[in-house]
Design a protein around this motif. Structure first.
Motif, PDB file in Angstrom:
ATOM      1  N   PHE A 162       0.979  -1.099   0.013  1.00 28.23           N
ATOM      2  CA  PHE A 162       0.030   0.084  -0.005  1.00 28.23           C
ATOM      3  C   PHE A 162       0.929   1.026  -0.048  1.00 28.23           C
ATOM      4  O   PHE A 162       1.913   1.291   0.824  1.00 28.23           O
ATOM      5  N   PRO A 163       0.559   2.165  -0.901  1.00 27.56           N
ATOM      6  CA  PRO A 163       1.474   3.383  -0.848  1.00 27.56           C
ATOM      7  C   PRO A 163       1.337   4.244   0.253  1.00 27.56           C
ATOM      8  O   PRO A 163       2.161   5.160   0.520  1.00 27.56           O
ATOM      9  N   SER A 164       0.257   4.146   1.120  1.00 29.57           N
ATOM     10  CA  SER A 164       0.069   5.122   2.345  1.00 29.57           C
ATOM     11  C   SER A 164      -0.650   4.629   3.194  1.00 29.57           C
ATOM     12  O   SER A 164      -1.378   3.469   3.064  1.00 29.57           O
ATOM     13  N   LYS A 165      -0.453   5.034   4.686  1.00 28.95           N
ATOM     14  CA  LYS A 165      -1.741   4.654   5.739  1.00 28.95           C
ATOM     15  C   LYS A 165      -3.169   4.945   4.982  1.00 28.95           C
ATOM     16  O   LYS A 165      -3.821   3.886   5.446  1.00 28.95           O
ATOM     17  N   ALA A 166      -3.273   5.914   4.198  1.00 27.86           N
ATOM     18  CA  ALA A 166      -4.610   6.088   3.943  1.00 27.86           C
ATOM     19  C   ALA A 166      -5.276   4.906   3.062  1.00 27.86           C
ATOM     20  O   ALA A 166      -6.398   4.643   3.073  1.00 27.86           O
ATOM     21  N   ALA A 167      -4.399   4.561   2.206  1.00 21.75           N
ATOM     22  CA  ALA A 167      -4.837   3.466   1.207  1.00 21.75           C
ATOM     23  C   ALA A 167      -5.110   2.144   1.699  1.00 21.75           C
ATOM     24  O   ALA A 167      -5.951   1.488   1.496  1.00 21.75           O
ATOM     25  N   LEU A 168      -4.106   1.908   2.926  1.00 22.00           N
ATOM     26  CA  LEU A 168      -4.445   0.607   3.592  1.00 22.00           C
ATOM     27  C   LEU A 168      -5.874   0.736   4.473  1.00 22.00           C
ATOM     28  O   LEU A 168      -6.577  -0.112   4.362  1.00 22.00           O
ATOM     29  N   ALA A 169      -6.164   1.997   5.019  1.00 18.68           N
ATOM     30  CA  ALA A 169      -7.279   2.347   5.812  1.00 18.68           C
ATOM     31  C   ALA A 169      -8.438   2.017   5.003  1.00 18.68           C
ATOM     32  O   ALA A 169      -9.651   1.692   5.173  1.00 18.68           O
ATOM     33  N   VAL A 170      -8.523   2.703   3.864  1.00 22.04           N
ATOM     34  CA  VAL A 170      -9.522   2.593   2.658  1.00 22.04           C
ATOM     35  C   VAL A 170      -9.761   1.114   2.326  1.00 22.04           C
ATOM     36  O   VAL A 170     -11.192   0.672   2.289  1.00 22.04           O
ATOM     37  N   GLU A 171      -8.816   0.398   2.319  1.00 25.99           N
ATOM     38  CA  GLU A 171      -8.918  -1.066   1.571  1.00 25.99           C
ATOM     39  C   GLU A 171      -9.503  -1.798   3.052  1.00 25.99           C
ATOM     40  O   GLU A 171     -10.588  -2.739   2.855  1.00 25.99           O
ATOM     41  N   VAL A 172      -9.378  -1.527   4.302  1.00 20.52           N
ATOM     42  CA  VAL A 172      -9.709  -2.244   5.392  1.00 20.52           C
ATOM     43  C   VAL A 172     -11.269  -1.900   5.382  1.00 20.52           C
ATOM     44  O   VAL A 172     -12.188  -2.631   5.593  1.00 20.52           O
ATOM     45  N   PHE A 173     -11.541  -0.634   5.388  1.00 17.67           N
ATOM     46  CA  PHE A 173     -12.949  -0.050   5.243  1.00 17.67           C
ATOM     47  C   PHE A 173     -13.823  -0.642   4.139  1.00 17.67           C
ATOM     48  O   PHE A 173     -15.100  -1.332   4.557  1.00 17.67           O
ATOM     49  N   ARG A 174     -13.333  -0.640   2.996  1.00 16.46           N
ATOM     50  CA  ARG A 174     -14.031  -1.349   1.904  1.00 16.46           C
ATOM     51  C   ARG A 174     -14.530  -2.469   2.086  1.00 16.46           C
ATOM     52  O   ARG A 174     -15.511  -2.939   1.801  1.00 16.46           O
ATOM     53  N   ARG A 175     -13.343  -3.412   2.407  1.00 17.69           N
ATOM     54  CA  ARG A 175     -13.631  -4.828   2.775  1.00 17.69           C
ATOM     55  C   ARG A 175     -14.479  -5.144   3.795  1.00 17.69           C
ATOM     56  O   ARG A 175     -15.719  -6.077   3.543  1.00 17.69           O
ATOM     57  N   ALA A 176     -14.575  -4.599   5.038  1.00 17.93           N
ATOM     58  CA  ALA A 176     -15.159  -4.890   6.200  1.00 17.93           C
ATOM     59  C   ALA A 176     -16.733  -4.312   5.909  1.00 17.93           C
ATOM     60  O   ALA A 176     -17.770  -5.094   6.077  1.00 17.93           O
ATOM     61  N   ALA A 177     -17.092  -2.930   5.456  1.00 13.21           N
ATOM     62  CA  ALA A 177     -18.081  -2.478   5.181  1.00 13.21           C
ATOM     63  C   ALA A 177     -18.869  -3.219   4.123  1.00 13.21           C
ATOM     64  O   ALA A 177     -20.069  -3.438   3.964  1.00 13.21           O
ATOM     65  N   GLY A 178     -17.914  -3.770   3.117  1.00 13.27           N
ATOM     66  CA  GLY A 178     -18.583  -4.405   1.886  1.00 13.27           C
ATOM     67  C   GLY A 178     -19.126  -5.791   2.188  1.00 13.27           C
ATOM     68  O   GLY A 178     -20.328  -5.953   1.937  1.00 13.27           O
ATOM     69  N   ARG A 179     -18.717  -6.374   3.465  1.00 11.10           N
ATOM     70  CA  ARG A 179     -19.127  -7.510   4.063  1.00 11.10           C
ATOM     71  C   ARG A 179     -20.749  -7.451   4.433  1.00 11.10           C
ATOM     72  O   ARG A 179     -21.664  -8.052   4.470  1.00 11.10           O
ATOM     73  N   GLU A 180     -20.785  -6.132   5.244  1.00 12.19           N
ATOM     74  CA  GLU A 180     -22.024  -5.904   5.914  1.00 12.19           C
ATOM     75  C   GLU A 180     -22.859  -5.667   4.836  1.00 12.19           C
ATOM     76  O   GLU A 180     -24.250  -5.950   5.179  1.00 12.19           O
ATOM     77  N   VAL A 181     -22.676  -4.929   3.879  1.00 13.52           N
ATOM     78  CA  VAL A 181     -23.586  -4.527   2.941  1.00 13.52           C
ATOM     79  C   VAL A 181     -24.008  -5.667   2.312  1.00 13.52           C
ATOM     80  O   VAL A 181     -25.042  -5.970   1.977  1.00 13.52           O
ATOM     81  N   ASP A 182     -23.257  -6.846   1.732  1.00 18.58           N
ATOM     82  CA  ASP A 182     -23.474  -7.856   1.331  1.00 18.58           C
ATOM     83  C   ASP A 182     -24.619  -8.808   2.218  1.00 18.58           C
ATOM     84  O   ASP A 182     -25.571  -9.272   1.478  1.00 18.58           O
ATOM     85  N   VAL A 183     -24.192  -8.835   3.449  1.00 13.73           N
ATOM     86  CA  VAL A 183     -25.265  -9.796   4.353  1.00 13.73           C
ATOM     87  C   VAL A 183     -26.421  -8.959   4.247  1.00 13.73           C
ATOM     88  O   VAL A 183     -27.714  -9.660   4.416  1.00 13.73           O
ATOM     89  N   LEU A 184     -26.610  -7.653   4.738  1.00 12.49           N
ATOM     90  CA  LEU A 184     -27.994  -6.962   4.482  1.00 12.49           C
ATOM     91  C   LEU A 184     -28.653  -7.028   3.245  1.00 12.49           C
ATOM     92  O   LEU A 184     -29.672  -7.616   3.231  1.00 12.49           O
TER      93      LEU A 184
END
Length: 202
Positions: free
Chosen positions: A56-78
């Protein structure tokens, strides 16, 4: 001739990236976005801090990936619940309950996804995912109206109200000890959501 990574190297890098995201997710769940430094994540993954930047080029890029993965799972379940069996009102109630129960079972991560202070890049992702939640709720509200189970209304406004209210109701409990009365909270939250959509009372 340009260097090409071997299949084994590509596999190793992909596995390293996945482990890094998993470790970063666990760190965020424990300490929040602001304390989830590159060093903390690297320590959790058992690598040098500099190695994080291979993925990851930056901490922000890693944080965005973490958010997308985790939030994406919740959207999929809903989405699975709201598109599942049952009439639209039943699915709406079940969707709210499942979403809230999953949040209360993983409070640290849920708080990070819903409300914890975060850098602008994560905040932008949070807004985008709120739109996805609203779209799912709007769809089931429109189904309820078409089936004559919900009164005529602006489905998008109702969906926005549901999305905001559910998050607001959960914020304080997510920061409370585990002995919070989960079943009572889920029942009240689900009842509120159905009232908001105009579902008839039993």
């Amino acid at each position: 001739m340009a260097y090409r990574k071997t299949p084994a190297e590509i596999h190793r890098l992909a596995a390293g990236r996945e482990r890094l995201v998993a470790c970063a997710t666990a760190v965020v769940a424990e300490v929040g976005w602001s304390q989830a430094s590159v060093t903390a994540v690297a320590d959790s993954a058992g690598i040098a801090a500099g190695s994080v930047y291979q993925h990851f080029p930056s901490k922000a890029a890693l944080a965005v990936e973490v958010f997308r993965r985790a939030a994406g799972r919740e959207v999929d379940v809903l989405g699975e619940v709201l598109h599942g069996p049952g009439d639209p009102v039943e699915r709406l109630g079940q969707g709210v309950e499942v979403f809230a129960r999953r949040a209360l079972e993983n409070r640290g991560l849920a708080y990070a996804l819903l409300a914890a202070p975060a850098e602008p890049a994560v905040g932008a992702e949070r807004l985008e995912f709120r739109r996805r939640y609203r779209a799912l709720f709007a769809e089931v509200v429109h189904e309820g109206m078409a089936a004559g189970l919900l009164p005529a209304q602006n489905g998008e406004i109702t969906a926005a109200a549901l999305t905001g209210a559910i998050g607001e109701v959960l914020v304080d409990p997510l920061g409370a000890p585990d002995e919070t009365a989960t079943d009572e909270l889920l029942a009240e939250l689900t009842a509120m959501a159905l009232r908001c959509a105009g579902a008839p009372r039993d």
